[in-house]
Write a protein that holds these residues in place. Structure first.
Motif, PDB file in Angstrom:
ATOM      1  N   PRO A   1      27.578  75.891 -43.983  1.00  0.00           N
ATOM      2  CA  PRO A   1      27.775  77.088 -43.596  1.00  0.00           C
ATOM      3  C   PRO A   1      29.208  77.605 -44.108  1.00  0.00           C
ATOM      4  N   ILE A   2      29.107  78.945 -44.587  1.00  0.00           N
ATOM      5  CA  ILE A   2      30.391  79.727 -45.070  1.00  0.00           C
ATOM      6  C   ILE A   2      31.597  79.794 -44.072  1.00  0.00           C
ATOM      7  N   SER A   3      30.847  79.986 -42.613  1.00  0.00           N
ATOM      8  CA  SER A   3      31.708  80.141 -41.506  1.00  0.00           C
ATOM      9  C   SER A   3      32.735  78.942 -41.457  1.00  0.00           C
ATOM     10  N   HIS A   4      32.285  77.691 -41.750  1.00  0.00           N
ATOM     11  CA  HIS A   4      33.145  76.643 -41.705  1.00  0.00           C
ATOM     12  C   HIS A   4      34.321  76.756 -42.342  1.00  0.00           C
TER      13      HIS A   4
ATOM     14  N   GLU B   1      35.782  79.574 -43.396  1.00  0.00           N
ATOM     15  CA  GLU B   1      36.749  80.570 -42.732  1.00  0.00           C
ATOM     16  C   GLU B   1      37.468  80.263 -41.617  1.00  0.00           C
ATOM     17  N   VAL B   2      36.856  78.789 -40.875  1.00  0.00           N
ATOM     18  CA  VAL B   2      37.712  78.325 -39.865  1.00  0.00           C
ATOM     19  C   VAL B   2      38.629  77.292 -40.150  1.00  0.00           C
ATOM     20  N   GLY B   3      38.747  76.853 -41.390  1.00  0.00           N
ATOM     21  CA  GLY B   3      39.494  75.959 -42.058  1.00  0.00           C
ATOM     22  C   GLY B   3      39.161  74.894 -42.852  1.00  0.00           C
ATOM     23  N   LEU B   4      38.034  74.691 -42.818  1.00  0.00           N
ATOM     24  CA  LEU B   4      37.374  73.550 -43.591  1.00  0.00           C
ATOM     25  C   LEU B   4      37.765  73.817 -45.331  1.00  0.00           C
ATOM     26  N   ARG B   5      38.033  72.642 -45.866  1.00  0.00           N
ATOM     27  CA  ARG B   5      38.397  72.845 -47.314  1.00  0.00           C
ATOM     28  C   ARG B   5      37.900  71.778 -48.242  1.00  0.00           C
ATOM     29  N   LEU B   6      38.027  72.048 -49.532  1.00  0.00           N
ATOM     30  CA  LEU B   6      37.566  71.135 -50.406  1.00  0.00           C
ATOM     31  C   LEU B   6      38.685  70.631 -51.133  1.00  0.00           C
ATOM     32  N   PRO B   7      38.573  69.466 -51.603  1.00  0.00           N
ATOM     33  CA  PRO B   7      37.942  68.185 -51.249  1.00  0.00           C
ATOM     34  C   PRO B   7      38.257  68.296 -49.670  1.00  0.00           C
ATOM     35  N   LEU B   8      37.026  67.589 -49.151  1.00  0.00           N
ATOM     36  CA  LEU B   8      37.226  67.685 -47.735  1.00  0.00           C
ATOM     37  C   LEU B   8      38.420  66.207 -47.400  1.00  0.00           C
ATOM     38  N   TRP B   9      38.835  66.866 -46.194  1.00  0.00           N
ATOM     39  CA  TRP B   9      40.219  65.944 -45.880  1.00  0.00           C
ATOM     40  C   TRP B   9      39.776  64.817 -45.496  1.00  0.00           C
ATOM     41  N   PRO B  10      40.428  63.833 -45.857  1.00  0.00           N
ATOM     42  CA  PRO B  10      39.860  62.335 -45.329  1.00  0.00           C
ATOM     43  C   PRO B  10      39.928  62.000 -44.049  1.00  0.00           C
ATOM     44  N   GLU B  11      40.530  62.988 -43.021  1.00  0.00           N
ATOM     45  CA  GLU B  11      40.521  62.632 -41.593  1.00  0.00           C
ATOM     46  C   GLU B  11      38.936  63.328 -41.298  1.00  0.00           C
ATOM     47  N   ILE B  12      38.675  64.508 -41.809  1.00  0.00           N
ATOM     48  CA  ILE B  12      37.241  65.195 -41.718  1.00  0.00           C
ATOM     49  C   ILE B  12      36.157  64.197 -41.914  1.00  0.00           C
TER      50      ILE B  12
ATOM     51  N   LEU C   1      27.177  70.688 -37.501  1.00  0.00           N
ATOM     52  CA  LEU C   1      28.162  71.113 -36.393  1.00  0.00           C
ATOM     53  C   LEU C   1      28.307  72.423 -36.457  1.00  0.00           C
ATOM     54  N   ASN C   2      28.470  73.008 -35.335  1.00  0.00           N
ATOM     55  CA  ASN C   2      28.787  74.534 -35.268  1.00  0.00           C
ATOM     56  C   ASN C   2      30.273  74.764 -35.664  1.00  0.00           C
ATOM     57  N   SER C   3      30.535  75.946 -35.898  1.00  0.00           N
ATOM     58  CA  SER C   3      31.960  76.306 -36.401  1.00  0.00           C
ATOM     59  C   SER C   3      33.114  75.978 -35.507  1.00  0.00           C
TER      60      SER C   3
ATOM     61  N   VAL D   1      35.827  80.468 -31.093  1.00  0.00           N
ATOM     62  CA  VAL D   1      34.846  81.705 -31.082  1.00  0.00           C
ATOM     63  C   VAL D   1      34.019  81.753 -29.685  1.00  0.00           C
ATOM     64  N   ASN D   2      33.863  82.594 -28.714  1.00  0.00           N
ATOM     65  CA  ASN D   2      33.058  82.654 -27.540  1.00  0.00           C
ATOM     66  C   ASN D   2      31.605  82.519 -27.827  1.00  0.00           C
ATOM     67  N   LYS D   3      31.223  83.242 -28.775  1.00  0.00           N
ATOM     68  CA  LYS D   3      29.710  83.337 -28.981  1.00  0.00           C
ATOM     69  C   LYS D   3      29.741  82.514 -30.374  1.00  0.00           C
TER      70      LYS D   3
END
Length: 236
Positions: free
Chosen positions: A67-70, A72-83, A97-99, A151-153
């Motif tokens: 999802p593009i929204s992921h 917008e809340v901080g996900l990055r490429l390449p994916l961090w090893p922690e993620i 997973l939701n955002s 995000v509440n909703k």
């Protein structure tokens, strides 16, 4: 916790519904794809629009749905090893997973990097309870730390999606259903217990923690804050 009833092939009814029916609800246009690529897709990765009837369980070779929204809340490429460690442990592809769940994962990793603390999956599992909704979407509930700026909703996160190709790591797809080993918080001892207590005193401001996240570097084994520092922090 969602109670599921496995059917004859071993999948729960909610997981089967999610896998069989969770097609992409919204398709981005070419202009949106170009903007997303320019902002979030580094060299070595490619993003494309999903084809008709592609779902999160569609796995074209070397691709995953996001999802593009992921981003917008901080996900990055390449994916961090922690993620990647968290996703691999739970057997969850990003679109499961939701955002808000992504924001929590990123904030946790950012906090550790800022504090120069080595990533600890056991402590993450203890702090954040992994759950599934009736339609099979995953989120983190029952958090033992205060998390602000979520995000509440959180119902529109699946409306703009892309497939991304590149070095994403080996992230298995596991239909979401109750699993004894996954959902039960681990027992913590020694340094792990100290780190867990250290976090219980913290207030996660997700927006603040994400500032400058592209410059934050992971803490390698042996380079993190030693245990006595946690003990002193707890005694103050």
């Amino acid at each position: 916790m969602v109670k599921t009833n496995p059917d004859a092939d071993g999948r729960s009814k909610c997981a089967r519904h999610f896998v069989d029916h969770c097609f992409f609800e919204g398709h981005i246009i070419e202009e949106e794809l170009a903007e997303f690529t320019a902002e979030f897709v580094p060299p070595g990765f490619q993003a494309r629009q999903p084809a008709e009837h592609e779902a999160i369980n569609s796995f074209p070779e070397g691709e995953l749905a996001f999802p593009i929204s992921h981003f917008e809340v901080g996900l990055r490429l390449p994916l961090w090893p922690e993620i990647r460690q968290i996703l691999k442990y739970y057997g969850a592809v990003p679109a499961q997973l939701n955002s808000n769940a992504i924001a929590i994962m990123v904030a946790f990793a950012c906090f550790l990097r800022r504090e120069r603390i080595e990533f600890n999956l056991m402590v993450f599992r203890k702090l954040f309870s992994y759950k599934a909704t009736p339609d099979g979407v995953a989120y983190f509930g029952g958090c033992l730390v205060k998390v602000r700026e979520l995000v509440n909703k959180n119902h529109n996160w699946m409306t703009r999606l892309v497939f991304i190709k590149g070095e994403l790591g080996s992230i298995p797809f596991r239909p979401l259903q109750k699993g004894e080993d996954i959902y039960r918080p681990p027992s913590l001892f020694g340094g792990d217990a100290d780190l867990h207590k250290f976090f219980l005193h913290k207030d996660f401001d997700v927006a603040y923690l994400r500032r400058g996240l592209d410059s934050l570097q992971p803490v390698l084994p042996g380079e993190g804050t030693p245990r006595p520092v946690f003990s002193r922090a707890l005694s103050k």
